[in-house]
Design an enzyme around this catalytic site. Structure first.
Site, PDB file in Angstrom:
ATOM      1  N   SER A   1      39.964 -21.934 -29.214  1.00 56.21           N
ATOM      2  CA  SER A   1      41.199 -20.907 -29.130  1.00 56.21           C
ATOM      3  C   SER A   1      41.663 -20.710 -30.744  1.00 56.21           C
ATOM      4  CB  SER A   1      42.162 -21.379 -28.249  1.00 56.21           C
ATOM      5  OG  SER A   1      43.318 -20.352 -28.453  1.00 56.21           O
TER       6      SER A   1
ATOM      7  N   TYR B   1      48.900 -27.299 -25.908  1.00 59.47           N
ATOM      8  CA  TYR B   1      47.578 -26.403 -26.083  1.00 59.47           C
ATOM      9  C   TYR B   1      47.308 -26.486 -27.463  1.00 59.47           C
ATOM     10  CZ  TYR B   1      44.675 -22.555 -25.219  1.00 59.47           C
ATOM     11  OH  TYR B   1      43.537 -21.468 -24.876  1.00 59.47           O
TER      12      TYR B   1
END
Length: 249
Positions: free
Chosen positions: A140, A153
Site C-alpha cells: 500500500s 497497518y
C-alpha cells in the site's frame, strides 16, 4: 511480452476487490488462475461471475494465516504447478496507538505481513521449478506515507515492501523475481462508503493529481506487467499505482 499462456497463478484475496481484478486480468492474459479466500461461498460466487465473462478459474479456500501449505497444495493440485503467486490479502484496524492494544497490533501484522511470508515460503518449492517464477506482494502507499491513527497497518505495509526487497535479493539466483504493488485510494466495494463521503471527495480532489479515486480494474495492468515476460529484469521494486498521490507535495 505480456502473454501469460501456459502459466499458472494463485491470487490470495482473489474473491473480491483488487485481488479479483488482478485474477481476472491474469486469466485474460492467458494464465490458468486459482483464487483464494476464507469463504468458499464468496469464492464460488466470484467464480460464477467470472464464468459469465468467459473466464474460467479454480478456487482454493483457506485462511492464509493458518493454512498456507494447504492453500498452495490445493492450487498446485488444480493447475499442475505454480508460476505466479500474487498475495493480495490484507486487513485494517483504524485505531490509534492509545486505543490499539499490543496484541491487536500483533494480530494485524500476522494477517498483513507474517502471512505473506508464510505464503511465499510455502510457494517457493513450486515457483522455483518455473522457468520464470513471479512472486508479487500487494502492499500500500501506507508503506511509505503515514496517516495519524493507523500504526499497525502502516507498519505491516512498510514491512511488506521491505520483505519484497529481501526476498528479491535472496531468490534472484533462482530466476525468480519478487516485486510489490502499492495501491493508493481505490473505490472497491469495501471503500464504497468512503468514496461516497463528500469530505473525502474534497480530500481526494486536493491530494490526488488525477482528482478521483482509482477504479478497481486500474490495478490490473500492474499485476499483468510484473507477472509477464515484459518484467523479466524487474526485481525488488514496489510499483505505486495511486494517481500521483504520493508524489504531490
Amino acid at each position: 511480452m505480456f502473454d501469460l499462456n501456459g502459466k499458472t497463478a494463485l491470487v490470495t484475496g482473489g474473491g473480491r476487490g483488487l485481488g479479483l481484478e488482478m485474477a481476472k486480468a491474469l486469466s485474460r492474459a492467458g494464465a490458468w488462475t486459482v483464487i483464494n479466500g476464507r469463504n468458499r461461498q464468496s469464492l464460488e460466487e466470484a467464480r460464477t461471475r467470472l464464468a459469465r465473462d468467459g473466464i474460467e478459474t479454480g478456487i482454493a479456500p483457506g485462511d492464509v494465516t493458518r493454512d498456507p501449505e494447504a492453500i498452495i497444495a490445493a492450487a498446485v493440485e488444480k493447475t499442475g504447478g505454480l508460476d505466479i503467486l500474487i498475495h493480495a490479502v490484507g486487513e485494517r484496524d483504524r485505531r490509534g496507538t492509545e486505543a490499539l492494544e499490543p496484541h491487536d497490533f500483533a494480530a494485524l501484522l500476522n494477517t498483513d505481513l507474517t502471512a505473506a511470508y508464510a505464503m511465499a515460503r510455502a510457494a517457493l518449492p513450486h515457483i522455483r521449478r518455473s522457468a520464470a517464477g513471479r512472486l508479487i506482494l500487494v502492499t500500500s502507499i501506507a508503506a511509505f506515507a503515514a496517516r495519524a491513527g493507523d500504526p499497525a497497518y502502516t507498519a505491516a505495509k512498510g514491512g511488506l515492501s521491505a520483505l519484497t526487497r529481501s526476498l528479491a535479493v535472496e531468490l534472484g539466483a533462482d530466476n525468480l523475481t519478487v516485486n510489490a504493488i502499492a495501491p493508493g485510494w481505490f473505490a472497491t466495494e469495501t471503500n464504497a462508503h468512503l468514496a461516497a463521503d463528500p469530505a473525502l471527495t474534497a480530500f481526494v480532489d486536493m491530494r490526488i493529481p488525477l482528482k478521483r479515486w482509482g477504479r478497481p480494474e486500474e490495478i490490473a495492468p500492474a499485476a499483468v506487467f510484473l507477472a509477464s515476460p515484459a518484467a523479466s529484469f524487474v526485481n525488488g521494486i514496489t510499483l505505486t499505482v495511486d494517481g500521483g498521490m504520493t508524489v504531490q507535495m
